[in-house]
Scaffold this motif. Structure first.
Motif, PDB file in Angstrom:
ATOM      1  N   LEU A 187      42.321  43.819  19.492  1.00 63.39           N
ATOM      2  CA  LEU A 187      40.950  43.294  19.523  1.00 63.39           C
ATOM      3  C   LEU A 187      40.377  43.062  18.126  1.00 63.39           C
ATOM      4  CD1 LEU A 187      38.671  42.581  21.525  1.00 63.39           C
ATOM      5  CD2 LEU A 187      37.952  44.985  21.418  1.00 63.39           C
ATOM      6  N   GLY A 188      40.608  43.992  17.213  1.00 63.50           N
ATOM      7  CA  GLY A 188      40.039  43.892  15.873  1.00 63.50           C
ATOM      8  C   GLY A 188      40.873  43.086  14.909  1.00 63.50           C
ATOM      9  N   ASP A 189      41.900  42.371  15.409  1.00 69.48           N
ATOM     10  CA  ASP A 189      42.813  41.588  14.567  1.00 69.48           C
ATOM     11  C   ASP A 189      43.381  42.465  13.436  1.00 69.48           C
ATOM     12  OD1 ASP A 189      44.270  39.409  13.752  1.00 69.48           O
ATOM     13  OD2 ASP A 189      42.637  38.530  12.577  1.00 69.48           O
ATOM     14  N   MET A 217      41.480  37.927  24.021  1.00 70.53           N
ATOM     15  CA  MET A 217      42.450  38.977  24.317  1.00 70.53           C
ATOM     16  C   MET A 217      42.796  39.024  25.804  1.00 70.53           C
ATOM     17  SD  MET A 217      43.368  40.224  21.488  1.00 70.53           S
ATOM     18  CE  MET A 217      43.142  38.534  20.923  1.00 70.53           C
ATOM     19  N   VAL A 218      41.812  38.797  26.660  1.00 68.98           N
ATOM     20  CA  VAL A 218      42.080  38.744  28.109  1.00 68.98           C
ATOM     21  C   VAL A 218      43.112  37.658  28.396  1.00 68.98           C
ATOM     22  CG1 VAL A 218      41.094  38.125  30.346  1.00 68.98           C
ATOM     23  CG2 VAL A 218      39.900  39.742  28.864  1.00 68.98           C
ATOM     24  N   GLU A 219      42.932  36.509  27.755  1.00 70.37           N
ATOM     25  CA  GLU A 219      43.877  35.411  27.951  1.00 70.37           C
ATOM     26  C   GLU A 219      45.230  35.731  27.329  1.00 70.37           C
ATOM     27  OE1 GLU A 219      44.333  30.613  27.020  1.00 70.37           O
ATOM     28  OE2 GLU A 219      42.496  31.687  26.484  1.00 70.37           O
ATOM     29  N   LEU A 220      45.217  36.328  26.132  1.00 71.58           N
ATOM     30  CA  LEU A 220      46.466  36.622  25.419  1.00 71.58           C
ATOM     31  C   LEU A 220      47.370  37.546  26.218  1.00 71.58           C
ATOM     32  CD1 LEU A 220      48.120  36.447  22.754  1.00 71.58           C
ATOM     33  CD2 LEU A 220      46.924  38.534  22.038  1.00 71.58           C
ATOM     34  N   VAL A 221      46.802  38.589  26.843  1.00 70.46           N
ATOM     35  CA  VAL A 221      47.638  39.571  27.540  1.00 70.46           C
ATOM     36  C   VAL A 221      47.886  39.207  29.000  1.00 70.46           C
ATOM     37  CG1 VAL A 221      46.848  41.401  25.992  1.00 70.46           C
ATOM     38  CG2 VAL A 221      45.714  41.104  28.199  1.00 70.46           C
ATOM     39  N   THR A 276      35.123  48.204  34.037  1.00 71.43           N
ATOM     40  CA  THR A 276      36.042  47.095  34.240  1.00 71.43           C
ATOM     41  C   THR A 276      36.831  46.874  32.939  1.00 71.43           C
ATOM     42  OG1 THR A 276      34.530  45.354  33.459  1.00 71.43           O
ATOM     43  CG2 THR A 276      34.398  46.005  35.798  1.00 71.43           C
ATOM     44  N   GLY A 277      37.937  46.160  33.051  1.00 71.04           N
ATOM     45  CA  GLY A 277      38.709  45.859  31.858  1.00 71.04           C
ATOM     46  C   GLY A 277      37.886  45.101  30.838  1.00 71.04           C
ATOM     47  N   ARG A 278      37.074  44.159  31.304  1.00 70.33           N
ATOM     48  CA  ARG A 278      36.238  43.390  30.379  1.00 70.33           C
ATOM     49  C   ARG A 278      35.202  44.292  29.702  1.00 70.33           C
ATOM     50  NH1 ARG A 278      35.296  38.306  29.211  1.00 70.33           N
ATOM     51  NH2 ARG A 278      36.744  37.564  30.807  1.00 70.33           N
ATOM     52  N   GLU A 279      34.649  45.237  30.444  1.00 71.07           N
ATOM     53  CA  GLU A 279      33.674  46.162  29.839  1.00 71.07           C
ATOM     54  C   GLU A 279      34.336  47.018  28.767  1.00 71.07           C
ATOM     55  OE1 GLU A 279      30.637  46.749  33.655  1.00 71.07           O
ATOM     56  OE2 GLU A 279      32.286  48.161  33.320  1.00 71.07           O
ATOM     57  N   VAL A 280      35.557  47.482  29.023  1.00 70.14           N
ATOM     58  CA  VAL A 280      36.283  48.274  28.022  1.00 70.14           C
ATOM     59  C   VAL A 280      36.443  47.476  26.732  1.00 70.14           C
ATOM     60  CG1 VAL A 280      38.538  49.274  27.455  1.00 70.14           C
ATOM     61  CG2 VAL A 280      37.505  49.714  29.688  1.00 70.14           C
ATOM     62  N   LEU A 281      36.842  46.225  26.862  1.00 69.74           N
ATOM     63  CA  LEU A 281      37.051  45.388  25.688  1.00 69.74           C
ATOM     64  C   LEU A 281      35.726  45.020  25.015  1.00 69.74           C
ATOM     65  CD1 LEU A 281      39.875  43.016  26.980  1.00 69.74           C
ATOM     66  CD2 LEU A 281      40.110  44.996  25.472  1.00 69.74           C
ATOM     67  N   THR A 282      34.693  44.793  25.807  1.00 69.11           N
ATOM     68  CA  THR A 282      33.396  44.438  25.234  1.00 69.11           C
ATOM     69  C   THR A 282      32.832  45.587  24.415  1.00 69.11           C
ATOM     70  OG1 THR A 282      32.916  42.910  27.053  1.00 69.11           O
ATOM     71  CG2 THR A 282      31.039  43.702  25.781  1.00 69.11           C
ATOM     72  N   LEU A 283      32.928  46.804  24.932  1.00 64.80           N
ATOM     73  CA  LEU A 283      32.455  47.962  24.166  1.00 64.80           C
ATOM     74  C   LEU A 283      33.260  48.115  22.880  1.00 64.80           C
ATOM     75  CD1 LEU A 283      31.868  50.542  27.035  1.00 64.80           C
ATOM     76  CD2 LEU A 283      30.126  49.573  25.519  1.00 64.80           C
ATOM     77  N   GLY A 284      34.579  47.896  22.964  1.00 61.80           N
ATOM     78  CA  GLY A 284      35.400  47.955  21.762  1.00 61.80           C
ATOM     79  C   GLY A 284      34.980  46.918  20.739  1.00 61.80           C
ATOM     80  N   ALA A 285      34.671  45.708  21.210  1.00 59.30           N
ATOM     81  CA  ALA A 285      34.246  44.647  20.299  1.00 59.30           C
ATOM     82  C   ALA A 285      32.929  45.000  19.621  1.00 59.30           C
ATOM     83  CB  ALA A 285      34.103  43.335  21.079  1.00 59.30           C
ATOM     84  N   ILE A 286      32.007  45.593  20.373  1.00 59.98           N
ATOM     85  CA  ILE A 286      30.726  46.002  19.790  1.00 59.98           C
ATOM     86  C   ILE A 286      30.943  47.073  18.728  1.00 59.98           C
ATOM     87  CG2 ILE A 286      28.544  47.171  20.284  1.00 59.98           C
ATOM     88  CD1 ILE A 286      28.634  45.792  23.070  1.00 59.98           C
ATOM     89  N   LEU A 287      31.771  48.076  19.036  1.00 52.95           N
ATOM     90  CA  LEU A 287      32.016  49.165  18.083  1.00 52.95           C
ATOM     91  C   LEU A 287      32.719  48.678  16.819  1.00 52.95           C
ATOM     92  CD1 LEU A 287      33.128  51.988  20.547  1.00 52.95           C
ATOM     93  CD2 LEU A 287      31.011  51.917  19.207  1.00 52.95           C
ATOM     94  N   MET A 288      33.600  47.710  16.972  1.00 50.62           N
ATOM     95  CA  MET A 288      34.329  47.194  15.806  1.00 50.62           C
ATOM     96  C   MET A 288      33.547  46.127  15.053  1.00 50.62           C
ATOM     97  SD  MET A 288      38.191  46.744  17.315  1.00 50.62           S
ATOM     98  CE  MET A 288      38.857  47.950  18.478  1.00 50.62           C
TER      99      MET A 288
END
Length: 299
Positions: free
Chosen positions: A144-146, A111-115, A89-101
């Protein structure tokens, strides 16, 4: 800051990027333009550490991308909106990115709200996303990583007019806060609205670069008439240099009043007469890339 120094990339006998140098400065949106196959994407892939250079180098914030610690916290990338895991899901993609960063999961919600993805869309699998939704997700992941730098290749593809306006305002605000933006797009009108500086590439080399005002403020006059052949001959007779443009009409090295007088003297009806500085980005782009517009190898 992005710095590209004498960058060359060859694929066998084909040179995709040929001795290219430029800078992308903080606080500005820089448009990166060129016809298909001109070398834009290859250059951006080298900047992002995805493609090795044959010679020269590209640095972001003073270092090669691969040498940046936790690069997603410094550089936001969107090079291919389709390169996302279709089964997540889109949220899963972003969540994994947040964990990695190593950023807080609150950034995912932000970010979901921003876009502009709804909660239902964020929880939908990416395989069911439209192209426009994938672009929004890709932009969300890039931010995501500002990061301090954004490198975006055709981010407006698939966006509707409201989405394009949203993206333009987003990038303008990001640059106004000191961010560095390199933006490639075939939507020349949008580049003209948002870009502060423009780099034009053709056949792998830089054919023009500078501020938008500098590039659009070409000297001379643009003229179109009911008989451009006759107008061209009349101007030559008056020792005035003129040439045809790829989009029709003439580019003339003289002031509009001088061109008008020549036309009147030869009884040629002018249908358009204006200073070259009002010609717009599309005509400038076509003039500069006319001989590169039908390249066969996409880059």
């Amino acid at each position: 800051m992005i710095t590209v120094e004498r960058l060359t990339k060859r694929y066998g006998p084909f040179t995709a990027v040929d001795d290219v140098s430029f800078e992308v400065k903080p606080g500005l949106v820089t448009g990166f333009l060129g016809p298909n196959g001109a070398g834009k994407t290859t250059a951006m892939r080298v900047m992002a550490g995805l493609t090795p250079a044959t010679s020269g180098r590209a640095t972001v914030l003073g270092k090669p991308y691969a040498a940046l610690p936790n690069p997603g916290r410094h550089v936001g990338l969107l090079l291919d909106a389709s390169a996302q895991h279709a089964g997540r899901t889109g949220r899963e993609v972003l969540t994994l990115g947040a964990i990695l960063m190593g950023v807080g999961k609150h950034r995912v919600d932000e970010m979901v709200e921003l876009v502009g993805l709804t909660e239902k869309e964020a929880n939908r699998r990416v395989r069911n996303y439209s192209l426009g939704m994938r672009q929004r997700l890709g932009i969300a992941h890039a931010l995501l990583g500002d990061p301090e730098v954004l490198i975006l290749d055709e981010p407006a593809n698939g966006l509707d007019p409201a989405g394009i306006r949203w993206m333009r305002d987003l990038l303008r605000g990001y640059a106004n806060e000191g961010g560095t933006v390199l933006l490639s797009s075939h939507l020349l009108g949008e580049i003209e609205r948002v870009a502060d500086e423009i780099i034009v590439i053709g056949h792998g080399t830089i054919v023009a670069q500078g501020t938008k005002d500098e590039l659009l403020a070409g000297a001379g006059t643009y003229a179109r008439s009911t008989d451009d052949d006759a107008l061209l001959a009349a101007l030559a007779e008056a020792s005035i240099v003129a040439q045809r443009t790829p989009t029709g009409g003439l580019q003339v090295e003289a002031e509009p009043i001088v061109v008008g007088r020549v036309a009147v003297a030869h009884q040629i009806v002018l249908t358009e007469l204006r200073g070259a500085d009002s010609r717009g980005l599309e005509e400038m782009f076509l003039d500069l890339t006319a001989d590169a517009a039908r390249e066969e190898v996409a880059a």
